[in-house]
Design a protein around this motif. Sequence first.
Motif, PDB file in Angstrom:
ATOM      1  N   VAL A  65     -12.144 -12.799  14.538  1.00 56.15           N
ATOM      2  CA  VAL A  65     -11.757 -13.106  13.172  1.00 56.15           C
ATOM      3  C   VAL A  65     -12.238 -11.678  12.468  1.00 56.15           C
ATOM      4  CG1 VAL A  65     -11.987 -14.188  10.777  1.00 56.15           C
ATOM      5  CG2 VAL A  65     -12.023 -15.458  12.952  1.00 56.15           C
ATOM      6  N   LYS A  66     -11.040 -11.070  11.836  1.00 52.31           N
ATOM      7  CA  LYS A  66     -11.345  -9.652  11.256  1.00 52.31           C
ATOM      8  C   LYS A  66     -10.852  -9.811   9.841  1.00 52.31           C
ATOM      9  CE  LYS A  66     -10.278  -7.203  15.326  1.00 52.31           C
ATOM     10  NZ  LYS A  66      -9.607  -6.213  16.038  1.00 52.31           N
ATOM     11  N   GLU A  80     -16.200  -8.086  11.092  1.00 52.61           N
ATOM     12  CA  GLU A  80     -15.612  -8.982  12.297  1.00 52.61           C
ATOM     13  C   GLU A  80     -16.551  -9.780  13.082  1.00 52.61           C
ATOM     14  OE1 GLU A  80     -13.686  -5.950  15.089  1.00 52.61           O
ATOM     15  OE2 GLU A  80     -13.184  -4.817  13.753  1.00 52.61           O
ATOM     16  N   TYR A  81     -15.964 -10.784  13.445  1.00 58.34           N
ATOM     17  CA  TYR A  81     -16.812 -11.581  14.246  1.00 58.34           C
ATOM     18  C   TYR A  81     -16.034 -12.080  15.444  1.00 58.34           C
ATOM     19  CZ  TYR A  81     -18.834 -15.954  16.014  1.00 58.34           C
ATOM     20  OH  TYR A  81     -19.299 -17.213  16.829  1.00 58.34           O
ATOM     21  N   THR A  82     -16.590 -12.086  16.769  1.00 60.61           N
ATOM     22  CA  THR A  82     -16.105 -12.251  17.963  1.00 60.61           C
ATOM     23  C   THR A  82     -17.013 -13.544  18.675  1.00 60.61           C
ATOM     24  OG1 THR A  82     -14.806 -10.333  18.259  1.00 60.61           O
ATOM     25  CG2 THR A  82     -14.966 -11.698  20.107  1.00 60.61           C
ATOM     26  N   TYR A  83     -16.306 -14.614  19.173  1.00 57.89           N
ATOM     27  CA  TYR A  83     -17.200 -15.332  19.897  1.00 57.89           C
ATOM     28  C   TYR A  83     -16.396 -15.687  21.449  1.00 57.89           C
ATOM     29  CZ  TYR A  83     -18.402 -20.078  22.068  1.00 57.89           C
ATOM     30  OH  TYR A  83     -18.778 -20.901  22.892  1.00 57.89           O
ATOM     31  N   THR A  84     -17.270 -15.242  22.378  1.00 57.12           N
ATOM     32  CA  THR A  84     -16.717 -15.466  23.702  1.00 57.12           C
ATOM     33  C   THR A  84     -17.435 -16.658  24.536  1.00 57.12           C
ATOM     34  OG1 THR A  84     -16.288 -12.932  23.437  1.00 57.12           O
ATOM     35  CG2 THR A  84     -16.176 -13.845  25.764  1.00 57.12           C
ATOM     36  N   TYR A 100     -20.958  -9.635  16.025  1.00 58.28           N
ATOM     37  CA  TYR A 100     -20.880  -9.209  14.477  1.00 58.28           C
ATOM     38  C   TYR A 100     -20.506  -7.767  14.207  1.00 58.28           C
ATOM     39  CZ  TYR A 100     -22.658 -14.013  14.010  1.00 58.28           C
ATOM     40  OH  TYR A 100     -22.845 -15.411  14.412  1.00 58.28           O
ATOM     41  N   PHE A 101     -19.792  -7.396  13.454  1.00 61.96           N
ATOM     42  CA  PHE A 101     -19.297  -6.007  13.305  1.00 61.96           C
ATOM     43  C   PHE A 101     -19.367  -5.572  11.896  1.00 61.96           C
ATOM     44  CE2 PHE A 101     -17.467  -6.762  17.494  1.00 61.96           C
ATOM     45  CZ  PHE A 101     -18.035  -5.879  18.506  1.00 61.96           C
ATOM     46  N   LEU A 102     -19.733  -4.697  11.316  1.00 65.50           N
ATOM     47  CA  LEU A 102     -19.246  -4.213   9.858  1.00 65.50           C
ATOM     48  C   LEU A 102     -18.573  -2.869  10.264  1.00 65.50           C
ATOM     49  CD1 LEU A 102     -22.368  -4.898   7.884  1.00 65.50           C
ATOM     50  CD2 LEU A 102     -20.309  -5.964   7.859  1.00 65.50           C
TER      51      LEU A 102
END
Length: 108
Positions: A65-66, A80-84, A100-102
Motif C-alpha cells: 500500500v502506498k 509505503e507498507y509491504t507485507y510479504t 515500512y518506508f517514508l
Amino acid sequence: GSPGSVAYRYGSSIIVPLVDIVSDGTGVTWTHDWTSYVHTALDLRYQKDDYQGFSRKDDTMSLGVKVGYKFRRWLTLGAEYTYTKRDSTFDGAEYEKNLYFLTATASM
C-alpha cells in the motif's frame, strides 16, 4: 491522464545461477489520483518457485500500500507498507516480513 488505473502482470522465467529455478508469478496494481495532491497505489503479487533437482517449492505472496502527497510542485512525500509471506517445503526458508518506508521524491 486518468485519475486511476489498474495494471496486471504475469511472468514466467527460468533462472540458472547454481540451481535451476522455474518461477511463475502474477500481480495486479491499482493506482488512483484522489486529488491533484494525493495519490495511492495498492499492489498484490504472487510467485511460485520450483527448484529443479530438489524437493523444494516456494509460494510467495506480497501486498503493498502506498500513499503520496504532492507537498510542492517539485516535492512529493509518501509512505509505503509491504507485507510479504513465503511458504516453502524447505526447512528454514519460510518467512513473514513487514516493511515500512517514508519517501521523498524531488524533481527539477
